[in-house]
Design an enzyme around this catalytic site. Structure first.
Site, short mmCIF file in Angstrom:
data_model
loop_
_atom_site.label_atom_id
_atom_site.label_comp_id
_atom_site.label_asym_id
_atom_site.label_seq_id
_atom_site.Cartn_x
_atom_site.Cartn_y
_atom_site.Cartn_z
CE LYS A 171 45.38 45.88 46.78
NZ LYS A 171 44.97 45.78 45.35
CE LYS A 239 39.84 43.93 52.37
NZ LYS A 239 40.92 43.46 51.64
P1 NAP Z 1 35.57 36.90 47.37
O1 NAP Z 1 35.41 36.79 45.80
O2 NAP Z 1 34.80 37.53 48.28
O3 NAP Z 1 36.21 35.73 47.80
C1 NAP Z 1 36.87 35.61 49.26
C2 NAP Z 1 37.59 34.27 49.63
O4 NAP Z 1 37.97 34.24 50.71
C3 NAP Z 1 36.13 33.16 49.20
O5 NAP Z 1 36.74 31.90 48.62
C4 NAP Z 1 35.65 33.01 50.60
O6 NAP Z 1 35.06 31.72 50.99
C5 NAP Z 1 37.17 33.13 51.47
N1 NAP Z 1 37.01 33.27 52.78
C6 NAP Z 1 36.59 34.70 53.53
N2 NAP Z 1 36.48 34.82 54.64
C7 NAP Z 1 36.77 33.31 54.91
C8 NAP Z 1 37.10 32.88 56.09
N3 NAP Z 1 36.80 33.36 57.50
N4 NAP Z 1 37.47 31.59 56.42
C9 NAP Z 1 37.47 31.00 55.15
N5 NAP Z 1 37.43 31.33 54.01
C10 NAP Z 1 37.16 32.53 53.85
O7 NAP Z 1 37.07 37.99 47.32
P2 NAP Z 1 38.03 38.31 46.47
O8 NAP Z 1 37.42 39.61 45.47
O9 NAP Z 1 38.50 37.32 45.47
O10 NAP Z 1 39.28 39.15 47.12
C11 NAP Z 1 40.07 38.10 47.80
C12 NAP Z 1 41.26 39.14 48.22
O11 NAP Z 1 41.98 39.79 47.22
C13 NAP Z 1 40.83 40.45 49.20
O12 NAP Z 1 41.79 40.58 50.29
C14 NAP Z 1 40.64 41.66 48.34
O13 NAP Z 1 40.83 42.99 48.92
C15 NAP Z 1 41.65 41.39 47.51
N6 NAP Z 1 41.72 41.73 46.05
C16 NAP Z 1 40.69 41.72 45.27
C17 NAP Z 1 40.50 42.04 44.15
C18 NAP Z 1 39.28 41.93 43.16
O14 NAP Z 1 39.23 42.69 42.21
N7 NAP Z 1 38.56 41.31 43.46
C19 NAP Z 1 41.72 42.92 43.47
C20 NAP Z 1 42.88 42.87 44.39
C21 NAP Z 1 43.05 42.53 45.53
P3 NAP Z 1 33.54 31.48 50.53
O15 NAP Z 1 33.58 31.17 49.09
O16 NAP Z 1 33.16 30.58 51.53
O17 NAP Z 1 32.89 32.85 50.82
#
Ligand code: NAP
Length: 288
Positions: A171, A239
């Site tokens: 990644k 990040k």
């Molecule tokens: P997001 O929408 O911000 O969702 C993050 C999730 O993690 C939410 O459910 C959040 O809960 C939970 N969370 C975060 N910190 C936490 C903690 N300390 N304890 C418990 N729960 C926690 O992020 P996302 O876009 O889905 O991305 C998630 C991961 O996938 C990241 O590592 C990101 O780099 C990776 N990613 C994202 C994409 C993209 O296009 N978005 C693509 C590839 C990879 P809450 O609802 O309570 O905030």
């Protein structure tokens, strides 16, 4: 299978949804409870109050949270998922985190008698919703063979890259190769506008030649329209680049351009645009 899902964010929500559609039995946990309740309303299954409760009795536990510390928060400690894992079960993490934390959790899992795969994804929100993600996996072959058919519900390409940590390392290569392209794409399109060209027409023409790329075709037109609401956030990209730079310090690889662009993303954040998608590098050229 009896599955648990931890983290119903932009990515986790639709990914878990594909497992429910495929008739796996789902228990979900989300830090903000309302999202878990909303997911259960849409997909069935049940929502619980802690990662530990979600993991209890599950064959496979999936997570998709933010960074290293977020992953530690949902896996370790008294209420963490690892405390609820049954022997012989499997933990699959889809967050983008460091290879180090993946290896650390892999060792903890092995000592406790359950499997661990690091399995970061690429393909963005649209890829998650359509179930066509690329999944880069680190771990052993037996664990991969168990999880692969389940991950195939949201992954079009699910590939074992090597031992635990190898998914995250792959990644990192993905992110390193994207960001240089996004920066030069922003420079090219901004140049086209300064030159008085029709930038959309330029995209149309050059995407048929050697400049063709996913970023050009998908983000090019939205950058020209000054729209930056297309999934992968600047905060996440910064990040990820910090993770790449840390890893390169350890393995000796040079990342001169990546290091500069990591600073550019810092400037995008300073402008208050951290939640804009990662093509917001354009803003540093169009807003002085
Ligand atoms: P997001 O929408 O911000 O969702 C993050 C999730 O993690 C939410 O459910 C959040 O809960 C939970 N969370 C975060 N910190 C936490 C903690 N300390 N304890 C418990 N729960 C926690 O992020 P996302 O876009 O889905 O991305 C998630 C991961 O996938 C990241 O590592 C990101 O780099 C990776 N990613 C994202 C994409 C993209 O296009 N978005 C693509 C590839 C990879 P809450 O609802 O309570 O905030």
């Amino acid at each position: 299978m009896k599955c648990a899902w931890i983290g119903l964010g932009v990515m986790g929500y639709p990914m878990a949804g594909h497992l429910a559609t495929a008739k796996h039995e789902l228990t979900v946990y989300n830090r903000t409870r309302a999202k878990a309740d909303q997911w259960v309303k849409a997909h069935g299954g049940r929502a619980v109050a802690t990662p530990r409760e979600a993991a209890a009795g599950a064959d496979i536990v999936f997570s998709c949270v933010g960074n290293d510390n977020d992953l530690r928060a949902v896996t370790l400690g008294a209420d963490g998922a690892f405390a609820g894992m049954k022997k012989g079960a499997l933990y699959v993490d889809h967050s983008t985190v460091s290879a180090n934390v993946a290896r650390e959790l892999g060792k903890t899992a092995q000592a406790a008698g359950f499997g661990f795969l690091d399995a970061p994804v690429s393909g963005g929100q649209a890829g998650a919703e359509k179930g066509i993600l690329t999944v880069m996996v680190g771990g052993d072959e037996k664990a991969f063979a168990t999880a692969q058919p389940v991950m195939a519900h949201f992954g079009r390409a699910v590939t074992l890259m090597g031992p635990v940590g190898a998914g995250q390392l792959t990644k990192m290569v993905n992110q390193i190769t994207i960001v240089g392209l996004v920066q030069t794409l922003a420079e090219g399109l901004n140049f086209a506008m300064h030159a008085g060209l029709d930038a959309k027409k330029v995209i149309e023409v050059i995407s048929k030649g050697a400049a063709q790329s996913w970023q050009l075709e998908n983000r090019g037109p939205t950058m020209v329209d000054d729209k930056f609401n297309f999934g992968f956030a600047t905060d996440w990209m910064r990040k990820d680049l910090q993770i790449c730079i840390d890893e390169a310090r350890r393995n000796g690889a040079l990342l001169p351009i990546t290091a500069i662009i990591e600073q550019y993303y810092g400037k995008v954040q300073e402008k208050g645009y951290g939640r804009m998608d990662s093509s917001a590098l354009m803003k540093l050229l169009t807003e002085k």
